[in-house]
Design an enzyme around this catalytic site. Structure first.
Site: not given
Ligand code: BGC
Length: 807
Positions: A225
């Site tokens: 993530d």
């Molecule tokens: C989230 C993800 C997301 C990523 C990119 C993170 O904060 O948990 O689900 O895909 O950001 O935006």
């Protein structure tokens, strides 16, 4: 391209080049290797749309229903079609990878991201995930199932450890991921921010290597993530292929050096790089290496699909002869409430997109009923968590560095007063160190006290007619906004004169080490009338033939990096509902939220509809259901509790580095409420139809140790309207064993029946549903051979039962 060609490419690459594939080049792209014609791939959020590169205000995208709404349809064919459309949207943004679906479980009623997760039930979540991924990947776009694993709360999501025993993981939390891998062949997995049993998910060898790769045979890319890779060696060795976003923090030269010093096996680097190459190949990127630019692709077929999906997900919770409305009887209709003219399309955080357009309930009712019906509106009260954004045009000057000196690098005008940058800002603007000045003129439409609000991730201050009014600069303090990177909103009240113009100037600087990746600023003004008036709403309700109340939460209340504080409707919404129901008892309450709400007025309401966040066609989907042009096709994918009593363990807010003990084990959702039936407001699976259904003749056709179980049941629509029924089959193990699991959903079928129609429905139950995880056997095994097969309309409304012995 085949494995041989991938091997040839890997052979031709230096260690540095292989390592370069293992981290992002930028926020949304991987590294390219021009020498070998290896292109970069682009990823985009997210579950209910394909946002593209700009975190806010970018090129517009189609806003689809949130995952909770999709799951409420229990319609795998439709969800597959939504997946395909989302992939087409990803293409319009030049992306090859969609960062979705989110398949974490609704364990915690208050989790801020519940709206983007499917269900509290692993079977329903798995079916939805498989349909969604099949749809996305059928278009050659990679789906990314996330967040692996145990991300069921947002508070302190980066520091907490989800403490989950293996049986609970295997039976509740892993199944949607397992189905995504084994049944849908998903191409990407994103690890969760949190730790699992003390080991960070992005460097957890048991999770990534043993379970995901060796046991399930996953051959795609595992990415972290965003900013959740925490080590150079451990993460790579544990099986994390791709550090996101870029530029790299832990890989690049550090990983090359670690490999040269023997801390990482070069074969592991080669394998991970090979998996990234396979992703490039699978998404057709070698053939079309240059990602197309971003464009808005507002297709009629997507609009139609979104409208239909919104109605199919809408759950009619209660209906005492109110719905559907009879248009011929209507002369005056009131559409009341904070979401009447401003629909809630989606939740907040990375699921938020810049929608092509939005259709409000008010507009949709006007369009549906035509000019002969008087349609009136009252706000009633506000749902705003923050002060309303300005709608005037705002001039923005960007500067590199934090002092706003010299000529701006770039100037532009916008029509919003909220700006969020997650990665790229604007051409030529240094995303790591920039400042900005925003200027606009506000013409007061009313006389009286106006509230001014300001908040920022980064520092900011607001000047009114040249005087400093709000200072989030010298005293900036981290609050809850912007994924926990922003301050709380600060306020000042000023008396404004109607018709007078006021100059606003806001200074902003992103730097000072106060924020990490997300930079943002928001300023708003709350005019006296923005609070709404309950008495005005009451008056309107009293004189209308039909009243549609639209209330709920929105993207500021349900969002990433925070959990809700309770299940009550915010602001004065409960008071508004009570007052309107008193004035007009036939008022229809429509709820917008992605998770349960308390309904203290339920006994007094004759009709209640849960609309969730249905995307850009919100109002049309609602009007279709209210006027009977569509079935309220949804069934709850979650249980609605009466109160949070007894749920303290799952709703607990954790301290930094806290341990989230999943002590309830298998007993989440309806499995918990089966033991506490007095706390159920609406059971899992509940939802009314415009049809009326009878169930009979449950026959167990055959049990086969390899194929599983096949069951028949007869359903008749005894009502005078066509209706969709969702027939649900639960398996309840029976026997003396103390560790027997609770009942669980094992199969479902959605069927449309005309009035008077009768159908024999066939349901199949996979053989795996009769086994449970045994730590002793380190695998799934039969804990009993006796089961009750239960068929009904919801977990709380079982109509037929048969006992089965599989000996
Ligand atoms: C989230 C993800 C997301 C990523 C990119 C993170 O904060 O948990 O689900 O895909 O950001 O935006």
């Amino acid at each position: 391209m085949n494995d041989r060609r991938i091997d040839d490419l890997l052979d031709a690459m230096t260690l540095e080049e292989q390592v370069s594939l293992l981290s992002g080049a930028s926020f949304w792209r991987t590294n390219a290797i021009e020498r070998l014609a290896i292109p970069s791939i682009k990823v985009t959020d997210g579950p209910n749309g394909a946002r593209g590169e700009n975190f806010s205000g970018g090129i517009t995208s189609a806003a689809f229903p949130a995952a909770i709404s999709l799951a409420a349809s229990w319609d795998v064919d439709m969800v597959r079609a939504v997946g395909m459309a989302l992939a087409q949207e990803a293409k319009s943004k030049g992306a090859q990878v969609l960062l979705a679906p989110t398949v974490n479980m609704h364990r915690n009623v208050l989790n801020g991201r519940n709206f983007e997760c499917f269900s509290e039930d692993p079977h329903l979540a798995s079916e939805m995930a498989v349909a969604y991924i099949n749809g996305v990947q059928s278009e050659g776009i990679a789906a990314t199932v996330k967040h692996f694993i145990g991300n069921e709360t947002e508070v302190e999501r980066r520091t907490i450890s989800s403490e989950i025993n293996e049986r609970t993981l295997r039976e509740v939390y892993l199944p949607p991921f397992e189905a995504a891998v084994k049944r849908a062949g998903v191409w990407c997995v994103m690890t969760a921010y949190n730790y699992l049993n003390g080991v960070h998910c992005a460097e957890n060898p048991w999770l990534l290597n043993s379970v995901l790769r060796e046991e399930w045979g996953f051959d795609g890319v595992v990415m972290s993530d965003w900013t959740a890779t925490h080590s150079t060696v451990e993460a790579l060795v544990a099986g994390l292929d791709l550090e996101m976003p870029g530029p790299t923090v832990h890989r690049g030269a550090k990983l090359v050096e670690a490999t040269r010093h023997g801390k990482v096996d070069p074969a592991a680097i080669r394998q991970a790089a090979g998996r990234v190459l396979r992703l490039i190949e699978r998404t057709g990127c070698f053939e079309t290496p240059q990602p197309a630019g971003e464009r808005a692709d507002n297709r009629p077929e997507h609009r139609a699909l979104i409208r239909c999906a919104g109605a199919k997900g809408a759950v009619l919770l209660k209906n005492e002869n109110i719905l559907p409305l009879k248009p011929e009887t209507l002369k005056r209709v009131a559409v009341i409430g904070p979401h009447a003219a401003t629909p809630a399309m989606f939740g907040g955080g990375s699921a938020r997109i810049n929608a092509h357009y939005q259709v409000s309930p008010l507009e949709a009712m006007r369009a549906a009923l035509g000019p002969d019906v008087v349609i009136e509106h009252a706000l009633g009260c506000s749902v705003d968590r923050y002060y309303p954004l300005l709608t005037t045009s705002v001039a923005v000057d960007f500067f590199n560095g934090s002092t706003r000196q010299g000529a701006p690098i770039l100037s532009k005008t916008t029509d919003t007063s909220e700006f969020r940058w997650f990665g790229p800002v604007e051409d030529g603007v240094d995303q790591n160190c920039f400042s900005a000045r925003f200027s606009t003129t506000y013409v007061a439409q009313e006389a009286g006290i106006h509230g001014f609000g300001l908040m920022s991730a980064g520092t900011s201050r607001l000047y009114l007619d040249g005087e400093l009014l709000l200072d989030a600069w010298s005293g900036w303090k981290r609050g809850e906004s912007y994924f926990g990177h922003g301050s709380d909103e600060i306020h000042a009240d000023v008396h404004l004169t109607k018709g007078q113009s006021y100059r606003l100037m806001i200074e902003y600087a992103c730097g000072d080490g106060l924020t990490t990746t997300l930079k943002a600023v928001r300023f708003g003004i709350r005019a006296p009338s923005a609070a709404g008036s309950i008495s005005e709403a009451v008056q309107l309700a009293a004189q209308s033939d039909a009243v549609i109340l639209v209330v709920g939460l929105n993207e500021d209340w349900e969002t990433e990096a925070e959990d809700r504080r309770g299940i009550e409707l915010p602001g004065s919404q409960n008071a508004l509902i009570e007052a309107v129901l008193k004035a007009n008892p036939r008022a229809i309450v429509t709820l917008q939220s992605g998770s349960p709400l308390a309904m203290p007025w339920l006994e007094r309401a004759l009709a209640v509809l849960q609309l969730w966040y249905p995307g850009q066609e919100c109002g049309n989907a609602l009007a279709d259901v209210l006027l009977g042009n569509s079935e309220p096709g949804g069934r709850l994918p979650i249980t609605y509790p009466l109160s949070l009593g007894g749920l303290e363990n799952v709703t607990k807010r954790h301290e930094k580095h806290g341990k989230v003990a999943y002590d309830e084990g298998l007993f989440i959702g309806y499995r918990h409420f089966d033991r506490h039936p007095n706390n159920v407001l609406f059971p899992f699976g509940h939802g009314l139809s415009y049809g009326n259904f009878e169930y009979r003749d449950l026959t167990i056709d055959q049990w086969h140790p390899d194929a599983g179980l096949s069951v028949f049941v007869t359903i008749a629509n005894t009502g005078d309207k066509a209706g969709d029924e969702v027939i649900q089959l639960y398996v309840q193990p029976v026997g003396p064993a103390i560790d027997l699991p609770p009942k669980s959903l094992a199969s479902f079928e959605r069927q449309l029946l005309s009035p008077g129609e009768e159908k024999i429905i066939s349901l199949t139950v996979d053989k795996s549903r009769f086994k449970n995880w045994s730590s002793e056997h380190n695998g799934f095994t039969h804990l009993t051979k006796t089961f009750d097969i239960l068929v009904g309309r919801s977990a709380g409304d079982i109509r037929l039962a048969r006992r089965l012995n599989i000996d």
